[in-house]
Design an enzyme around this catalytic site. Structure first.
Site, PDB file in Angstrom:
ATOM      1  N   HIS A 262      15.164  -8.602  14.077  1.00 45.00           N
ATOM      2  CA  HIS A 262      14.248  -8.995  15.151  1.00 45.00           C
ATOM      3  C   HIS A 262      12.955  -8.207  14.932  1.00 45.00           C
ATOM      4  O   HIS A 262      12.976  -7.094  14.406  1.00 45.00           O
ATOM      5  CB  HIS A 262      14.897  -8.625  16.483  1.00 45.00           C
ATOM      6  CG  HIS A 262      14.131  -8.998  17.701  1.00 45.00           C
ATOM      7  ND1 HIS A 262      13.069  -8.261  18.174  1.00 45.00           N
ATOM      8  CD2 HIS A 262      14.282 -10.031  18.569  1.00 45.00           C
ATOM      9  CE1 HIS A 262      12.614  -8.831  19.283  1.00 45.00           C
ATOM     10  NE2 HIS A 262      13.318  -9.899  19.537  1.00 45.00           N
TER      11      HIS A 262
ATOM     12  N   ASP B 133      20.161  -1.372  15.651  1.00 42.29           N
ATOM     13  CA  ASP B 133      19.663  -2.177  16.765  1.00 42.29           C
ATOM     14  C   ASP B 133      20.875  -2.882  17.375  1.00 42.29           C
ATOM     15  O   ASP B 133      21.398  -3.827  16.787  1.00 42.29           O
ATOM     16  CB  ASP B 133      18.641  -3.191  16.212  1.00 42.29           C
ATOM     17  CG  ASP B 133      18.220  -4.203  17.255  1.00 42.29           C
ATOM     18  OD1 ASP B 133      17.305  -5.004  16.950  1.00 42.29           O
ATOM     19  OD2 ASP B 133      18.789  -4.222  18.361  1.00 42.29           O
TER      20      ASP B 133
ATOM     21  N   GLN C   7      21.972  -7.006  20.695  1.00 41.79           N
ATOM     22  CA  GLN C   7      22.839  -8.177  20.851  1.00 41.79           C
ATOM     23  C   GLN C   7      24.320  -7.818  20.881  1.00 41.79           C
ATOM     24  O   GLN C   7      25.124  -8.511  21.458  1.00 41.79           O
ATOM     25  CB  GLN C   7      22.585  -9.190  19.720  1.00 41.79           C
ATOM     26  CG  GLN C   7      21.229  -9.861  19.791  1.00 41.79           C
ATOM     27  CD  GLN C   7      21.016 -10.676  21.071  1.00 41.79           C
ATOM     28  OE1 GLN C   7      21.967 -11.089  21.725  1.00 41.79           O
ATOM     29  NE2 GLN C   7      19.772 -10.887  21.428  1.00 41.79           N
TER      30      GLN C   7
ATOM     31  N   LYS D 106      20.409  -7.039  28.549  1.00 42.05           N
ATOM     32  CA  LYS D 106      21.259  -7.863  27.685  1.00 42.05           C
ATOM     33  C   LYS D 106      22.731  -7.714  28.058  1.00 42.05           C
ATOM     34  O   LYS D 106      23.567  -8.444  27.539  1.00 42.05           O
ATOM     35  CB  LYS D 106      21.105  -7.423  26.222  1.00 42.05           C
ATOM     36  CG  LYS D 106      19.698  -7.456  25.684  1.00 42.05           C
ATOM     37  CD  LYS D 106      19.327  -8.794  25.141  1.00 42.05           C
ATOM     38  CE  LYS D 106      18.045  -8.665  24.354  1.00 42.05           C
ATOM     39  NZ  LYS D 106      17.391  -9.931  24.069  1.00 42.05           N
TER      40      LYS D 106
ATOM     41  N   CYS E  72      11.611 -14.298  17.570  1.00 44.51           N
ATOM     42  CA  CYS E  72      11.040 -13.022  17.097  1.00 44.51           C
ATOM     43  C   CYS E  72      11.721 -12.588  15.804  1.00 44.51           C
ATOM     44  O   CYS E  72      12.052 -11.404  15.633  1.00 44.51           O
ATOM     45  CB  CYS E  72      11.149 -11.928  18.153  1.00 44.51           C
ATOM     46  SG  CYS E  72      10.181 -12.269  19.596  1.00 44.51           S
TER      47      CYS E  72
HETATM   48  C1  LIG Z   1      18.369  -8.096  17.862  1.00 48.41           C
HETATM   49  C2  LIG Z   1      17.330  -7.764  18.906  1.00 48.41           C
HETATM   50  N1  LIG Z   1      16.674  -6.586  18.818  1.00 48.41           N
HETATM   51  C3  LIG Z   1      15.739  -6.232  19.734  1.00 48.41           C
HETATM   52  C4  LIG Z   1      15.417  -7.082  20.769  1.00 48.41           C
HETATM   53  C5  LIG Z   1      14.369  -6.643  21.780  1.00 48.41           C
HETATM   54  O1  LIG Z   1      15.033  -6.407  23.010  1.00 48.41           O
HETATM   55  P1  LIG Z   1      14.117  -6.008  24.271  1.00 48.41           P
HETATM   56  O2  LIG Z   1      13.362  -4.781  23.862  1.00 48.41           O
HETATM   57  O3  LIG Z   1      15.074  -5.778  25.395  1.00 48.41           O
HETATM   58  O4  LIG Z   1      13.214  -7.183  24.487  1.00 48.41           O
HETATM   59  C6  LIG Z   1      16.064  -8.321  20.887  1.00 48.41           C
HETATM   60  C7  LIG Z   1      15.669  -9.266  22.004  1.00 48.41           C
HETATM   61  N2  LIG Z   1      16.004 -10.595  21.718  1.00 48.41           N
HETATM   62  C8  LIG Z   1      15.550 -11.643  22.403  1.00 48.41           C
HETATM   63  C9  LIG Z   1      14.743 -11.666  23.463  1.00 48.41           C
HETATM   64  O5  LIG Z   1      14.570 -13.006  23.809  1.00 48.41           O
HETATM   65  N3  LIG Z   1      15.258 -13.794  22.924  1.00 48.41           N
HETATM   66  C10 LIG Z   1      15.868 -12.960  22.037  1.00 48.41           C
HETATM   67  O6  LIG Z   1      16.569 -13.299  21.086  1.00 48.41           O
HETATM   68  C11 LIG Z   1      17.040  -8.669  19.948  1.00 48.41           C
HETATM   69  O7  LIG Z   1      17.719  -9.829  20.022  1.00 48.41           O
END
Ligand SMILES: Cc1ncc(COP(=O)(O)O)c(CNc2co[nH]c2=O)c1O
Length: 411
Positions: free
Chosen positions: A123, A200, A203, A226, A366
């Protein structure tokens, strides 16, 4: 579905609404999960009867709020089997956690001509911080490619891991391919080359048990939203000795021990990384989310989502003109299914499904370098949770076929 499911669904009133006059079917859990009433109630109760700013207060309410805030830190440590609460840093999100590691720890250990090894499935939140660090330090950023079955090519990882590798940054679970990467093996190999491993877990945290000591990772990041918690609260796990070495990247109240006109002495970790008033309500919500998941038991969540996927995947692959990205077998595929319908734009498919009350994501997720590797600009993505049902899967397959027929009839 079992009795437990029937009770669980009552905790998510949002799921009972209608969208475009159709019952909502929420299948975008990889973007954000829904928040159950027990989590919301805990946050409301905190603001109604316990709210005060934490640390520094010398009155009862502040002390009680501080105790609640630090108790959640203990809870988070236990949830991911961290050795102690001092290795748990509160951030706003996975993104902020990963940026903190790249800008602070990366700055310490990465030097000119060193190598940073990430995967092509990352991501942007676990890609751009390393791209920026490599640029700043004139270091080399390398990508581990996909194998033929669109899982991570471990042979490629072994080839690209060298004595110059200082950081390995990898998603535990891809937000597109649904694959879970072999973190323990990756960490073992990386440590043989004295490289540090940053995971990371955005997910994976909601779908599988995490044991950072068993994995032996150096850092691990995830977000509360999440995993049934509120937005605005994230976690960075770091090995204590590494957090101690790191400099803070934000400065202000709370994170200091003493300040003079010219100098400032930091608090110890994790508090030196928590400048200013933190998202106290979000921390309370994160703690309530961990309590909720622990009551459900991660084994039940994993089994429920596996049952859904085992039921869904074979039906999806039967749809003519539908391409699924990532491994085609359930064994390798997590609760995320990215797909496209031949000759249809993902946005049209998602809009068509929305007209039928089915909420999925469409876009590059992303993960644009991954899209390029897959040979597409964007995909549709359905991502499941334990509060979806087998009947939901039947309806989803039926609605995908309806959308396909509608747009093909139009063309
Ligand atoms: C693998 C992964 N890493 C980092 C992030 C960033 O997470 P955040 O800092 O809480 O935003 C996401 C967010 N993924 C997604 C956010 O919206 N659709 C998605 O797939 C992700 O799926």
């Amino acid at each position: 579905m079992d009795k437990k499911f029937e009770n669980v669904i009552k905790d998510f009133p949002i799921l009972s609404q209608k969208i475009n006059d159709e019952p909502l079917l929420y299948l975008d859990n990889a973007a954000t999960s829904q928040t159950p009433n027990p989590v919301l109630n805990e946050m409301v109760s905190f603001y109604q009867s316990e709210n005060a700013n934490v640390h520094r207060g010398v009155y009862t309410l502040a002390n009680e709020a501080t105790t609640a805030y630090e108790n959640v830190r203990e809870q988070v440590a236990e949830f991911i089997h961290a050795p102690n609460a001092k290795s748990i840093v509160y951030t706003r999100s996975t993104t902020e956690s990963l940026n903190l590691v790249a800008s602070s720890f990366g700055d310490l250990v990465v030097h000119e001509s060193d190598e940073i090894l990430i995967t092509i499935m990352e991501h942007h939140s676990n890609l751009i911080p390393w791209q920026q660090l490599a640029k700043r330090k004139h270091a080399k950023l390398k990508y581990v490619e996909l194998a033929d079955d669109q899982t991570l090519d471990i042979a490629d990882f072994k080839r690209k891991l060298t004595e110059r590798t200082k950081i390995v940054a990898v998603a535990q679970m891809s937000n597109v391919l649904g694959v879970t990467n072999p973190i323990k093996e990756i960490t073992r190999l990386a440590h043989q080359q004295h490289a540090y491993v940053v995971v990371d877990a955005a997910q994976s945290v909601a779908h599988q048990s995490i044991d950072v000591q068993d994995l032996d990772v150096d850092f691990l990041a995830f977000s509360g939203h999440k995993m049934l918690g509120p937005t605005g609260i994230g976690v960075l796990f770091g090995k204590a000795e590494l957090l101690d070495e790191m400099n803070p990247v934000q400065f202000g109240g709370e994170m200091i021990e003493a300040v003079s006109r010219t100098q400032a002495k930091w608090q110890s970790a994790p508090w030196k990384f928590e400048a200013g008033t933190q998202n106290i309500g979000g921390v309370i919500g994160l703690g309530a989310a961990i309590t909720y998941i622990s009551k459900l038991k991660m084994t039940w969540i994993e089994a429920t989502e596996h049952k859904l996927l085992t039921y869904l995947l074979p039906q999806l692959v039967q749809i003519k003109g539908l391409t699924i990205y990532g491994p085609q077998t359930v064994a390798e595929h997590g609760s995320i299914v990215a797909f496209n319908l031949a000759n249809l734009h993902p946005h049209d498919v998602a809009t068509g499904l929305d007209m039928l009350g089915v909420e999925v994501r469409a876009g590059h997720h992303c993960a644009q370098p991954l899209m390029t590797t897959l040979g597409v600009e964007s995909t549709v993505r359905a991502s499941l949770s334990f509060y979806n049902s087998l009947a939901d899967m039947d309806r989803f397959v039926y609605d995908v076929k309806m959308v396909k027929e509608f747009f093909n009839r139009e063309s």
